[in-house]
Scaffold this motif. Structure first.
Motif, PDB file in Angstrom:
ATOM      1  N   UNK A   1       0.836  -1.205   0.000  1.00  0.00           N
ATOM      2  CA  UNK A   1       0.000   0.000   0.000  1.00  0.00           C
ATOM      3  C   UNK A   1       0.869   1.253   0.000  1.00  0.00           C
ATOM      4  N   UNK A   2       1.857   1.287   0.900  1.00  0.00           N
ATOM      5  CA  UNK A   2       2.714   2.474   0.987  1.00  0.00           C
ATOM      6  C   UNK A   2       3.549   2.628  -0.286  1.00  0.00           C
TER       7      UNK A   2
ATOM      8  N   UNK B   1       2.791   1.626  -3.257  1.00  0.00           N
ATOM      9  CA  UNK B   1       1.900   2.083  -4.331  1.00  0.00           C
ATOM     10  C   UNK B   1       1.696   3.585  -4.241  1.00  0.00           C
ATOM     11  N   UNK B   2       1.498   4.088  -3.015  1.00  0.00           N
ATOM     12  CA  UNK B   2       1.268   5.532  -2.892  1.00  0.00           C
ATOM     13  C   UNK B   2       2.530   6.316  -3.267  1.00  0.00           C
TER      14      UNK B   2
ATOM     15  N   UNK C   1       1.471   8.603  -6.599  1.00  0.00           N
ATOM     16  CA  UNK C   1       0.933   9.918  -6.228  1.00  0.00           C
ATOM     17  C   UNK C   1       2.057  10.883  -5.885  1.00  0.00           C
TER      18      UNK C   1
ATOM     19  N   UNK D   1       2.234  13.922  -3.270  1.00  0.00           N
ATOM     20  CA  UNK D   1       1.412  14.558  -2.237  1.00  0.00           C
ATOM     21  C   UNK D   1       2.270  15.214  -1.184  1.00  0.00           C
ATOM     22  N   UNK D   2       1.646  16.098  -0.445  1.00  0.00           N
ATOM     23  CA  UNK D   2       2.369  16.845   0.581  1.00  0.00           C
ATOM     24  C   UNK D   2       2.815  15.881   1.681  1.00  0.00           C
ATOM     25  N   UNK D   3       4.059  16.000   2.090  1.00  0.00           N
ATOM     26  CA  UNK D   3       4.538  15.157   3.193  1.00  0.00           C
ATOM     27  C   UNK D   3       5.210  13.880   2.716  1.00  0.00           C
TER      28      UNK D   3
ATOM     29  N   UNK E   1       7.987  11.493   4.724  1.00  0.00           N
ATOM     30  CA  UNK E   1       7.774  10.077   5.058  1.00  0.00           C
ATOM     31  C   UNK E   1       8.950   9.241   4.559  1.00  0.00           C
TER      32      UNK E   1
ATOM     33  N   UNK F   1      11.887   9.756   6.793  1.00  0.00           N
ATOM     34  CA  UNK F   1      11.603   9.057   8.041  1.00  0.00           C
ATOM     35  C   UNK F   1      11.937   7.566   7.917  1.00  0.00           C
ATOM     36  N   UNK F   2      11.522   7.005   6.788  1.00  0.00           N
ATOM     37  CA  UNK F   2      11.783   5.584   6.571  1.00  0.00           C
ATOM     38  C   UNK F   2      13.271   5.301   6.440  1.00  0.00           C
TER      39      UNK F   2
ATOM     40  N   UNK G   1      15.668   7.057   7.801  1.00  0.00           N
ATOM     41  CA  UNK G   1      16.293   7.233   9.120  1.00  0.00           C
ATOM     42  C   UNK G   1      16.126   5.978   9.967  1.00  0.00           C
TER      43      UNK G   1
ATOM     44  N   UNK H   1       9.938  -0.512   6.177  1.00  0.00           N
ATOM     45  CA  UNK H   1      10.645   0.456   5.325  1.00  0.00           C
ATOM     46  C   UNK H   1      11.305  -0.177   4.094  1.00  0.00           C
TER      47      UNK H   1
ATOM     48  N   UNK I   1       8.808  -1.509   1.668  1.00  0.00           N
ATOM     49  CA  UNK I   1       8.115  -0.458   0.929  1.00  0.00           C
ATOM     50  C   UNK I   1       8.939  -0.011  -0.279  1.00  0.00           C
TER      51      UNK I   1
END
Lengths: 283, 312
Positions: A97-98, A100-101, A105, A107-109, A113, A116-117, A119, A158, A161
């Motif tokens: 899911x992650x 795929x996004x 896409x 998108x903001x942020x 993310x 973060x992954x 790190x 992570x 993904x």
């Protein structure tokens, strides 16, 4: 490529060196595993007298049968299978899911993310042992297989993904856009059109996470103490300290532990190279 | 119950265009949400909690612990000879493991990046060590170094590498090589897999053009292969450095830091403090120091890479 410019003699030398080097690698990779198997099938009485013989004069399967009947290893094996299987399934679902996004896409942020992954891949996981232990205790998740599944899933999401993202990147966007024009929702298109195409990627991710969860030792050692929830690595380690004399049984147990991971790895390694290649092409 | 099913079957007719626009705007977040929630709750929150432990006295079996101790742990680390020793060992452990893993992995990737009979089966077999659980690699190699049940010490003696066919794991001067060799064995496939993937993504036409122009294989390697591999090499070397520095499993299984702390690295030392002495405050403080050192390393590598890219 440039090989046809060479004489026949040069080519023979070239390929001899090539296969010679590969033979060295094969020997280095496989000899320790062969030795594991050799000691496992050596009868205990011959273990030391024929310790360095390439193959024992007598062969036996008793070490394997003893491990399966006289020890808790079947239980440890089942625990490990439950933990690794659930971790692989849940991590792959979340990571797909992650991924795929990330792939489809803007998108903001999103950048935040991804950082973060990355790190989470960097910091020493041993640092998390103490806090996770403290957080899971009141929730009743220490000493339980469920607690291990939650922790392992978080550790593996992570990398999984990024792997899934590279597989999605390899599939043209037009495919689901066409399906969406035909009246499907995006999710419908994902399930009907994209999912079948990513099956190799899903297999690779499942296998990767399964192997990682199957091998994890430190958190299993810290979070679990009651015998019903002990996983294979911890079981084998306690076995070493308790019965440090019985090499044959240990090797047999170890060889059994190797089988599921090796089977998974055989199935997925081709897709793993493919998936990473897709990621590399993207740059 | 029935109302819910009704809503489910006719969502579009009841809610109309606004909700669909709302949905499509937030759709990416729905896909990413489970991963984010999990990472924040299981990794980020514990990390922050772990950082607060560094200034507290946290000992699991001591009900009177939990108080604020300021920078006492860090002061103790500064004077802790065992920590200094572990830091020194971490350096050698990481550098030697990485060096051999990388060069042997690169050579293997180059060997496999050709079509030849038997390639697929050879590839599966040489990659197999990576599938072996780390604890099992550790146990297996611990047995391999035992002269009573393995021919390896005898071979090393015959080759002149060892002066006596003894167990190197019990010799403080040589013990570190045990886990390092196990780590090399375990880690070659990682570099081979990632570098092979990068090699396979180099378009074949480039080599064809180069060989028409008369470039030798060595020239092709230096001017085509290496530049193409450089980004992968940079990122994998950096990630692997951090992973290896953090990787305590092999050492804990093979030597438990001994003999005489000669194989104790920082991450196995953290584990010893947390697991055997149950001193989580001190363990967290050491982990924080390791984290800062590794972050400094990662940032400086990224910085060096940027400035190199700017120059070219």
């Amino acid at each position: 490529m440039a090989y046809y410019a060479k004489s026949k003699g040069q080519r023979v030398v070239d390929w001899s060196v090539h296969y010679g080097l590969l033979a060295c690698y094969l020997f280095f990779a496989l000899f320790p595993l062969f030795w594991l198997f050799k000691v496992a099938v050596t009868p205990t009485k011959l273990l030391y007298s024929e310790g360095i013989r390439m193959w024992p004069s007598e062969m036996t399967w008793t070490n394997f049968t003893q491990v399966m009947t006289d020890t808790d290893f079947p239980q440890f094996f089942i625990n490990s299978a439950i933990v690794s299987g659930s971790t692989a399934f849940i991590s792959t679902l979340i990571a797909a899911a992650a991924g795929y996004s990330f792939s489809r896409f803007h998108y903001r942020g999103k950048a935040v993310i991804i950082v973060l992954m990355l790190v989470t891949q960097m910091f020493p996981l041993v640092m998390l042992i103490a806090p996770i232990f403290r957080i899971l205790t009141p929730l009743g998740l220490t000493d339980s297989l469920l607690g291990l599944v939650v922790v392992y899933t978080a550790f593996n999401v992570p990398f999984a993904t990024f792997l899934m993202q590279s597989f999605f990147d390899g599939i043209p966007k037009d495919l689901e856009e066409a399906a969406m024009i035909d009246g499907n929702t995006r999710f419908g298109a994902l399930v009907k059109i994209i999912f079948p195409l990513t099956l190799p990627g899903i297999a690779a991710t499942l296998g990767f996470v399964f192997t990682a969860a199957w091998s994890e030792l430190l958190f299993a050692l810290m979070l679990v103490s009651s015998p019903d929830a002990v996983t294979f690595p911890v079981g084998l380690l306690t076995f070493v300290s308790k019965f440090s004399v019985d090499f044959g049984q240990m090797m047999a147990a170890g060889f059994l532990a190797l089988i599921p991971a090796a089977i998974f790895f055989f199935l997925i390694q081709r897709y793993l190279v493919q998936g990473l290649t897709a990621g590399a092409v993207k740059g | 119950m029935t109302a819910a099913t009704d809503l489910g079957t006719h969502p579009a007719s009841r809610q109309g265009v606004t909700s669909r626009r709302f949905l499509s705007r937030f759709e990416p977040y729905f896909y990413a949400a489970p991963a984010i929630v999990l990472l924040v709750t299981v990794m980020m929150v514990p990390l922050v909690v772990g950082l607060t432990y560094t200034v507290r006295d946290i000992r699991i079996l001591n009900p009177f612990s939990g108080g604020y101790v300021g920078f006492a742990h860090f002061e103790a680390i500064w004077h802790d000879q065992n920590f200094h020793n572990a830091l020194y060992n971490t350096f050698w452990w990481t550098v030697s493991s990485l060096f051999f893993q990388f060069f042997l992995g690169l050579t293997l990737a180059l060997l496999l990046n050709r079509t030849f009979p038997g390639r697929r089966i050879i590839q599966s077999l040489v990659f197999l060590p990576w599938a072996v659980p780390a604890f099992l690699s550790g146990l297996n190699w611990a047995w391999m170094f035992n002269p009573v049940i393995s021919p390896l010490p005898q071979w090393l003696f015959t080759l002149g590498i060892l002066s006596e066919p003894t167990n190197i794991l019990s010799d403080p001067d040589l013990a570190m090589w045990g886990p390092i060799i196990a780590n090399i064995w375990f880690g070659i496939p990682f570099f081979a897999i990632t570098l092979l993937a990068a090699l396979q993504s180099i378009p074949g036409e480039i080599y064809e053009a180069a060989s028409i122009d008369g470039a030798s294989r060595k020239q092709q390697f230096v001017s085509i292969t290496l530049p193409f591999l450089a980004p992968t090499i940079a990122i994998t070397l950096m990630l692997r450095t951090i992973w290896i520095a953090n990787f305590a499993d092999l050492i804990i299984v093979m030597t438990n830091g001994g003999p005489a702390d000669s194989t104790q690295i920082v991450s196995s030392y953290i584990f010893t403090q947390a697991f055997r002495r149950l001193d989580f405050g001190y363990a967290s403080a050491i982990a924080a120091v390791l984290l800062v050192l590794l972050m400094a390393y990662a940032v400086s590598i990224i910085f060096i890479r940027r400035s190199l890219l700017r120059e070219t």
